[in-house]
Write a protein that holds these residues in place. Structure first.
Motif, mmCIF file in Angstrom:
data_model
loop_
_atom_site.group_PDB
_atom_site.id
_atom_site.type_symbol
_atom_site.label_atom_id
_atom_site.label_comp_id
_atom_site.label_asym_id
_atom_site.label_seq_id
_atom_site.Cartn_x
_atom_site.Cartn_y
_atom_site.Cartn_z
ATOM 1 N N GLN A 7 1.019 -1.106 0.010
ATOM 2 C CA GLN A 7 0.050 0.118 0.010
ATOM 3 C C GLN A 7 0.790 1.324 -0.002
ATOM 4 O O GLN A 7 1.667 1.411 0.839
ATOM 5 N N VAL A 8 0.798 2.125 -1.023
ATOM 6 C CA VAL A 8 1.665 3.257 -1.147
ATOM 7 C C VAL A 8 0.798 4.440 -1.156
ATOM 8 O O VAL A 8 -0.196 4.529 -1.734
ATOM 9 N N GLU A 9 1.023 5.423 -0.095
ATOM 10 C CA GLU A 9 0.448 6.514 -0.279
ATOM 11 C C GLU A 9 1.092 7.849 -0.326
ATOM 12 O O GLU A 9 2.314 8.013 0.371
ATOM 13 N N GLY A 10 0.633 8.794 -0.999
ATOM 14 C CA GLY A 10 1.573 10.099 -1.226
ATOM 15 C C GLY A 10 2.957 9.789 -1.314
ATOM 16 O O GLY A 10 3.937 10.794 -0.771
ATOM 17 N N LEU A 11 3.496 9.203 -2.207
ATOM 18 C CA LEU A 11 4.955 9.033 -2.266
ATOM 19 C C LEU A 11 5.420 9.922 -3.128
ATOM 20 O O LEU A 11 4.956 10.339 -4.222
ATOM 21 N N VAL A 12 6.491 10.493 -2.709
ATOM 22 C CA VAL A 12 7.177 11.554 -3.427
ATOM 23 C C VAL A 12 8.793 11.173 -3.387
ATOM 24 O O VAL A 12 9.358 10.792 -2.613
ATOM 25 N N LYS A 13 9.322 11.376 -4.622
ATOM 26 C CA LYS A 13 10.843 11.330 -4.554
ATOM 27 C C LYS A 13 11.436 12.163 -5.365
ATOM 28 O O LYS A 13 11.151 12.641 -6.669
ATOM 29 N N GLU A 14 12.186 12.985 -4.698
ATOM 30 C CA GLU A 14 12.979 14.282 -5.399
ATOM 31 C C GLU A 14 14.327 13.968 -5.524
ATOM 32 O O GLU A 14 14.930 13.437 -4.691
ATOM 33 N N PHE A 15 14.855 14.511 -7.020
ATOM 34 C CA PHE A 15 16.459 14.242 -6.742
ATOM 35 C C PHE A 15 17.031 15.886 -6.951
ATOM 36 O O PHE A 15 16.129 16.624 -7.414
#
Ligand SMILES: Nc1ncnc2c1ncn2[C@@H]1O[C@H](COP(=O)(O)OP(=O)(O)OP(=O)(O)O)[C@@H](O)[C@H]1O
Ligand SMILES: Nc1ncnc2c1ncn2[C@@H]1O[C@H](COP(=O)(O)OP(=O)(O)O)[C@@H](O)[C@H]1O
Ligand code: SF4
Ligand SMILES: [Mg+2]
Ligand SMILES: [Mg+2]
Lengths: 340, 327
Positions: A7-15
């Protein structure tokens, strides 16, 4: 009902990236994955499609915790795995594995197939008869147990991909992330590997996150599909609905761009050809990220970001003007052009 | 036929290597007529690229090219380098999968196209600048006058491929060979490039050979198809006939391998393509073919009249091949 595995919620990945401006360089952030939520049930296949750079690989690597998410929550088998210690991560790695696109680059040319497949067992300090386990795995993926002594260069692309799969299965995972697993293979070999993945799924009750740019392959393999554009999931639903009645204009355009191996269908087809390329994720468009290429965009699309919501067909879509089932984008774009 | 643009007869290409001779193209005969859009399909290693690179004199020196390759009746096999240079770009041009490697990173796009023009035509400065803008416009590059002053890194993959097409058609060649021009591109951009190729064929009447492994692309744009396997043509048909009544077991195998609506399980071709150091005797497909008999391996089958095209299978008449569900 099958139980939720992931269950993935609101996933953010910034580089962090740097842009050169002559002598100065500017520090910027790219949101490769931007507030993404979805789930995967045990034993099911979730397909992930979208153009290059849309964030599919990054999303997969965050789920595996090969990348540290910037924000959001990932619950796997009831356990929050964002912020997990390295011990916890090691246990997690048993349960989630990845198979890469390039069967040539993903195997060490100097190690035998035996060593390659047994490596995860060693890293995880699993006891038991490793050579025996490797022989079982080779048979499971349709290779001969005798192949264990050979080196990767002695195998064809399809065989190497089978070795990659055997290795991923060594620890009995419940989730495999397949990142373009058949893209480098010829169609006849691709079909062999897709059938194998199907058989393994049934036999071992595996869940797959199946990342691919080939939409007909994704349709064939996936129970549900998530369509990504510039770091966001723009549409999510069961596979047949997405293909039969896409609600997001992007999904529609993407599907209409895919060449169908049937000249009659191709000649009869009305196609919306999107103009231009995917914009830079460093400075994504305001409002709906798709508005710069959307044939039916209105003023509201340029300013207000559409939220994910459920529509008539049962799928979720992030669009202010989702397509009704049966209405084509070609018609709508025609109407929009006429009234403009 | 003497009025074809391109005519290959018993065309061969081999590469001597440390392990023996790679027999990449083994007696290929084909014609491309003026203004025709021909698709060449086959799996990797079937000799698609090598055929056309060999015909254009673009292979490494070690390659041994034999047989005949004529452009407008002029023999290219054994022709001088000078002759080949004048043929390339002027009569035939070729574009590839990776446009970046074919562009010079330190020269402006416009200058690179002008260079191409200058090599074969004498135009004034103004004329050639005007022609560059016209070419960029034909291939659908917006604001061509500004874009001409930019460098390759300022172009996206799709835009670079358009530039390559502009260079390729700069001198109005009669034949454009496009070797997997969209393989590295997203489907939305692929659709744009295919439209550019269709437009060029329609408006400039250029014959186009499109090399691809994607049967969907074939179905979308070409008139006629050559299916290659192990360095030879195994089936030749109009696109409608190829999909209606495929008559070579390899063609049918390719079609059955594709995911299609209603096909629960794919039906792959067993095994893998042959090693071209030692291609199988007779029909090279025999080791993977469900219909093979001893006679299949006795002699290499030539293309002959099949159900609705030409096919290189000695059993094509007795086999009633079906693909089942269609794409
Ligand atoms: N390590 C990194 N540093 C900076 N930017 C990155 C990094 N990894 C990915 N990105 C950027 O994040 C975005 C998403 O990339 P990602 O590789 O996830 O896309 P993808 O959907 O898998 O694309 P493809 O179809 O080409 O594999 C892209 O803009 C990419 O350039
Ligand atoms: N420079 C070379 N030296 C040796 N073998 C080569 C060379 N170039 C191509 N080949 C071989 O020729 C065969 C045909 O290759 P190619 O024409 O590139 O196939 P494709 O149909 O994928 O375009 C392959 O077996 C390939 O390995
Ligand atoms: S000639 Fe024989 S082996 Fe070759 S394709 Fe026909 S049936 Fe199969
Ligand atoms: Mg990727
Ligand atoms: Mg090639």
């Amino acid at each position: 009902m099958a139980d939720t595995l992931l269950q993935v919620e609101g996933l953010v990945k910034e580089f962090d990236v740097r842009r050169n401006l002559g002598i100065r360089s500017q520090k910027l952030k790219v949101q490769a994955v931007s507030n993404v939520s979805f789930s995967v049930d045990s034993g099911e296949t979730l397909g992930l499609v979208g153009e290059s750079g849309s964030g599919k690989t990054t999303l997969g690597r965050c789920v595996l915790r090969l990348l540290e998410p910037t924000a959001g929550s990932i619950v796997f088998k009831g356990q929050e795995i964002v912020g997990l210690s390295s011990d916890g991560l090691r246990a997690l790695r048993r349960d989630m594995q990845i198979v890469f696109q390039d069967p040539f680059a993903s195997l060490d040319p100097k190690r035998t197939v035996q060593a390659a497949i047994a490596e995860p067992l060693e890293i995880q300090r699993v006891g038991g008869d490793h050579p025996q386990r490797v022989r079982e795995l080779l048979e499971l993926v349709g290779l001969s147990p005798d192949h264990a002594r050979r080196y990767p260069h002695e195998f064809s692309g399809g065989q190497r991909q089978r070795i990659g799969i055997a290795r991923a299965l060594a620890l009995n995972p419940s989730l495999l992330i397949l990142d373009e697993p058949v893209s480098a293979l010829d169609v006849s070999i691709q079909a062999q590997v897709l059938n194998l993945l199907g058989e393994l799924q049934t036999e071992l009750n595996l869940a797959y996150m199946f990342i691919a740019h080939d939409l007909s392959v994704v349709r064939h393999t996936s129970d549900r599909i998530a369509v990504m554009y510039l770091g966001k999931i723009v549409e999510l639903g069961d596979s047949e609905t997405i293909y039969e009645n896409p609600a997001h204009p992007y999904t529609h355009a993407l599907l209409s761009a895919v060449p169908v191996p049937d000249p009659e269908v191709e000649r009869a087809r009305q196609r919306i050809v999107l103009t231009g390329d995917v914009p830079s994720p460093i400075n994504p468009p305001s409002g709906c990220r798709f508005h710069t290429r959307c044939p039916i965009a209105q003023d509201r699309c340029r300013t207000e970001e559409p939220a994910m919501r459920t529509v008539t067909g049962g799928q979720s879509v992030a669009c202010h003007f989702p397509l009704e089932p049966g209405v084509t984008l070609v018609e709508l774009a025609g109407r929009a052009a006429a009234s403009a | 036929m003497s009025d074809s643009v391109l005519s290959l007869r018993d065309f061969t290409v081999s590469f001597p290597t440390l392990y023996g001779t790679v027999r990449a193209v083994r007696g290929l005969s084909l014609d491309v007529n003026p203004g025709e859009f021909v698709g060449v399909v086959g799996e990797s290693g079937s000799g698609k690229s090598v055929t056309f690179l060999g015909m254009m004199g673009l292979l490494p020196k070690s390659a041994i090219v034999g047989g005949s390759a004529k452009i407008n009746g002029e023999e290219l096999v054994g022709a001088s380098n000078r002759k080949m240079r004048s043929v390339r770009g002027q009569k035939i041009s070729m574009i590839f999968q990776d446009p970046l490697s074919a562009l010079n990173p330190v020269h402006r796009i416009g200058a690179q196209i002008e260079e191409m023009l200058g090599a074969h035509q004498s135009l004034s400065r103004q004329e050639s600048e005007r022609r560059v803008i016209e070419l960029l416009d034909i291939v659908g590059i917006p604001q061509p006058d500004q874009r001409a002053r930019q460098f390759p890194h300022e172009f996206s993959g799709g835009m670079r491929q358009r530039v390559m097409i502009a260079m390729a058609i700069a001198n109005n060649p009669e034949l454009l060979i496009a070797d997997e021009p969209t393989t590295a591109l997203d489907v939305t951009v692929q659709a744009q490039i295919l439209e550019v190729l269709e437009r060029i064929r329609q408006e400039l009447d250029t014959a186009i050979v499109l090399i691809t492994h994607d049967l969907g692309i074939v179905a979308r744009v070409v008139d006629r198809v050559e299916v290659m396997y192990a360095g030879r043509a195994v089936e030749r048909a109009t696109v409608a006939n190829l999909f209606d009544t495929p008559s070579h077991p390899y063609t049918v195998g390719l079609m059955r391998s594709l995911p299609a609506l209603g096909r629960e399980r794919l039906e792959p071709i067993p095994g893998s393509p042959p090693n071209m150091l030692e291609p199988p005797p007779g029909c090279a497909f025999a080791p993977r073919c469900a219909h093979a008999q001893a006679a299949c391996s006795a002699e290499i089958p030539d293309l002959r009249e099949g159900r609705s095209g030409l096919t290189a299978c000695i059993r094509s008449h007795e086999l009633q091949l079906e693909v089942g569900t269609r794409g």
